[in-house]
Design a protein around this motif. Sequence first.
Motif, PDB file in Angstrom:
ATOM      1  N   UNK A   1       0.812  -1.230   0.000  1.00  0.00           N
ATOM      2  CA  UNK A   1       0.000   0.000   0.000  1.00  0.00           C
ATOM      3  C   UNK A   1       0.842   1.275   0.000  1.00  0.00           C
ATOM      4  N   UNK A   2       1.951   1.258   0.715  1.00  0.00           N
ATOM      5  CA  UNK A   2       2.828   2.427   0.720  1.00  0.00           C
ATOM      6  C   UNK A   2       3.442   2.686  -0.638  1.00  0.00           C
ATOM      7  N   UNK A   3       3.849   1.610  -1.305  1.00  0.00           N
ATOM      8  CA  UNK A   3       4.421   1.766  -2.645  1.00  0.00           C
ATOM      9  C   UNK A   3       3.382   2.243  -3.642  1.00  0.00           C
ATOM     10  N   UNK A   4       2.176   1.766  -3.493  1.00  0.00           N
ATOM     11  CA  UNK A   4       1.119   2.180  -4.414  1.00  0.00           C
ATOM     12  C   UNK A   4       0.799   3.658  -4.221  1.00  0.00           C
ATOM     13  N   UNK A   5       0.711   4.106  -2.974  1.00  0.00           N
ATOM     14  CA  UNK A   5       0.462   5.529  -2.707  1.00  0.00           C
ATOM     15  C   UNK A   5       1.610   6.370  -3.241  1.00  0.00           C
TER      16      UNK A   5
ATOM     17  N   UNK B   1       2.999   9.740 -10.138  1.00  0.00           N
ATOM     18  CA  UNK B   1       2.279   9.984 -11.396  1.00  0.00           C
ATOM     19  C   UNK B   1       1.689  11.391 -11.408  1.00  0.00           C
ATOM     20  N   UNK B   2       1.103  11.807 -10.297  1.00  0.00           N
ATOM     21  CA  UNK B   2       0.525  13.146 -10.222  1.00  0.00           C
ATOM     22  C   UNK B   2       1.613  14.211 -10.366  1.00  0.00           C
TER      23      UNK B   2
ATOM     24  N   UNK C   1      11.960   5.638 -12.154  1.00  0.00           N
ATOM     25  CA  UNK C   1      12.373   4.320 -12.655  1.00  0.00           C
ATOM     26  C   UNK C   1      12.619   3.349 -11.501  1.00  0.00           C
ATOM     27  N   UNK C   2      13.431   3.699 -10.491  1.00  0.00           N
ATOM     28  CA  UNK C   2      13.589   2.758  -9.375  1.00  0.00           C
ATOM     29  C   UNK C   2      12.281   2.505  -8.615  1.00  0.00           C
ATOM     30  N   UNK C   3      11.434   3.529  -8.537  1.00  0.00           N
ATOM     31  CA  UNK C   3      10.143   3.347  -7.889  1.00  0.00           C
ATOM     32  C   UNK C   3       9.286   2.349  -8.649  1.00  0.00           C
TER      33      UNK C   3
END
Length: 59
Positions: free
Chosen positions: A5-9, A15-16, A49-51
């Motif tokens: 969930x942290x990575x998705x947030x 992206x924003x 990219x690393x994210x």
Amino acid sequence: MDPKPGLIVLFVVYVIATLWLGGRALATTEPADRLRAARAFLVVVFLGVPLSVALILAL
């Protein structure tokens, strides 16, 4: 604890930020300001990219 969930947030924030900085880089008209905005956009894209790799590997 699940890191997904942290990575998705973090990815959604990325992206924003990318969309906002890209729009700002395209909207400016002064060459010096446009170059600064394009460099900021490039740095954010480079850090994404690393994210993206971390998100793919976590899923």
